[in-house]
Design a protein around this motif. Structure first.
Motif, PDB file in Angstrom:
ATOM      1  N   GLU A  61       0.804  -1.227   0.000  1.00 51.03           N
ATOM      2  CA  GLU A  61       0.000   0.000   0.000  1.00 51.03           C
ATOM      3  C   GLU A  61       0.841   1.284   0.000  1.00 51.03           C
ATOM      4  O   GLU A  61       0.494   2.254  -0.687  1.00 51.03           O
ATOM      5  CB  GLU A  61      -0.955  -0.022   1.196  1.00 51.03           C
ATOM      6  CG  GLU A  61      -2.058   1.041   1.143  1.00 51.03           C
ATOM      7  CD  GLU A  61      -1.574   2.393   1.643  1.00 51.03           C
ATOM      8  OE1 GLU A  61      -2.108   3.427   1.189  1.00 51.03           O
ATOM      9  OE2 GLU A  61      -0.638   2.415   2.484  1.00 51.03           O
ATOM     10  N   PRO A  62       1.974   1.343   0.731  1.00 49.80           N
ATOM     11  CA  PRO A  62       2.760   2.581   0.695  1.00 49.80           C
ATOM     12  C   PRO A  62       3.249   2.977  -0.699  1.00 49.80           C
ATOM     13  O   PRO A  62       3.484   4.151  -0.957  1.00 49.80           O
ATOM     14  CB  PRO A  62       3.940   2.277   1.629  1.00 49.80           C
ATOM     15  CG  PRO A  62       3.397   1.263   2.584  1.00 49.80           C
ATOM     16  CD  PRO A  62       2.497   0.405   1.752  1.00 49.80           C
ATOM     17  N   PRO A  75      -0.676   4.732  -2.698  1.00 53.10           N
ATOM     18  CA  PRO A  75      -1.600   5.299  -1.700  1.00 53.10           C
ATOM     19  C   PRO A  75      -3.068   5.144  -2.118  1.00 53.10           C
ATOM     20  O   PRO A  75      -3.423   5.373  -3.280  1.00 53.10           O
ATOM     21  CB  PRO A  75      -1.180   6.773  -1.655  1.00 53.10           C
ATOM     22  CG  PRO A  75       0.271   6.752  -2.023  1.00 53.10           C
ATOM     23  CD  PRO A  75       0.381   5.678  -3.084  1.00 53.10           C
TER      24      PRO A  75
END
Length: 268
Positions: free
Chosen positions: A40-41, A44
């Motif tokens: 996910e990072p 975003p």
């Protein structure tokens, strides 16, 4: 023309006895269900359900010594210098400096399974085994030693099982041009528990790691924790054992493999 491969390597795995407890490898597994937090990072706003089948990636985090698993020891592991007996003592090579030519050569197997745990193999033992199998050593051949330890991998007594190669036995090989050797035991030398008993009686520190320390006189490498040597004949195969390229390291992990292919072998 048929080419056949025989895997000579153990697994890197948790919960199997391959090293003393303080030195065992540790592998942490992250599966497809639990890695959205890693992904996910990079993206975003991404949600788990956005991914195909809701799956992320699989990845592992490994805590290792360079001497875990089937590995190749560099001369630097044995001593800070090498080649004293060749007339020019020099800095011992680290694993990234080992000649690649050493790591792909015809193999020879010596069968020492009949020797007891802790026995120290002599030059006479090596000579007798070579006579038994009808083999004359050639420079750069890779000589592997089949000990009782091969049958004990994964058992509680693995680290203390098998015979070891003494100084004279190791020098017998090196003086004939061998530069890479191997064993299916935890160490090229006799298991420490047996050497410790001899040292307690004699206080002779020359008994400790005597096979390894032959590298002071002639630099060489050896493989430790090989597996499946019982599947090999005395000769007629190549061994491939290129180590991982770790800068300035004393050893590197390798997937050691025996290769049977008539095209590789010299003409009779």
């Amino acid at each position: 023309m048929t080419r056949r491969f025989v895997d000579l390597s153990i697994y890197l795995e948790n919960d199997v006895v391959s090293d003393p407890p303080a030195f065992k490898p540790e592998i942490q597994y992250f599966t497809h269900e639990h890695t959205i937090g890693q992904i996910e990072p990079f993206f975003p706003g991404l949600k788990k359900e956005d991914l195909p089948d809701g799956e992320g990636w699989a990845v592992e985090k490994v805590t290792l010594s360079t001497h875990n698993g089937t590995h190749l020891d560099a001369p630097f592991h044995f001593h800070s210098t090498m080649d004293k007996a060749l007339g020019e003592k020099k800095r011992a090579w680290t694993i990234d400096e080992v000649p690649l030519e050493w790591c792909f050569q015809p193999g020879v197997k010596l069968d020492f399974r009949h020797f007891g745990d802790g026995y120290v193999v002599t030059a006479a033992d090596v000579e007798a085994e070579l006579k038994r199998i009808g083999h004359t050593l050639q420079p750069l051949e890779i000589v592997v030693v089949n000990t009782r330890a091969g049958s004990r991998y994964g058992h509680d007594d693995f680290v203390s099982a098998g015979c070891g190669m003494g100084y004279d036995a190791t020098m017998y090989l090196l003086e004939r041009g061998v530069r890479l050797t191997g064993t299916d035991a935890w160490s090229w030398d006799a298991p420490f528990v047996h050497t410790a008993e001899k040292y307690a009686r004699s206080h002779d520190a020359g008994l400790i790691w005597e096979g390894h320390k032959a590298g002071r006189d002639i630099g060489y490498c050896h493989l430790e924790k090989l597996h499946n040597l019982e599947a090999l004949p005395p000769d007629g195969f190549y061994i491939s054992c290129f180590p991982h390229k770790i800068r300035n390291a004393s050893a590197g992990w390798t997937r050691a493999v025996a290769i049977f292919d008539d095209a590789l072998m010299p003409a009779a």
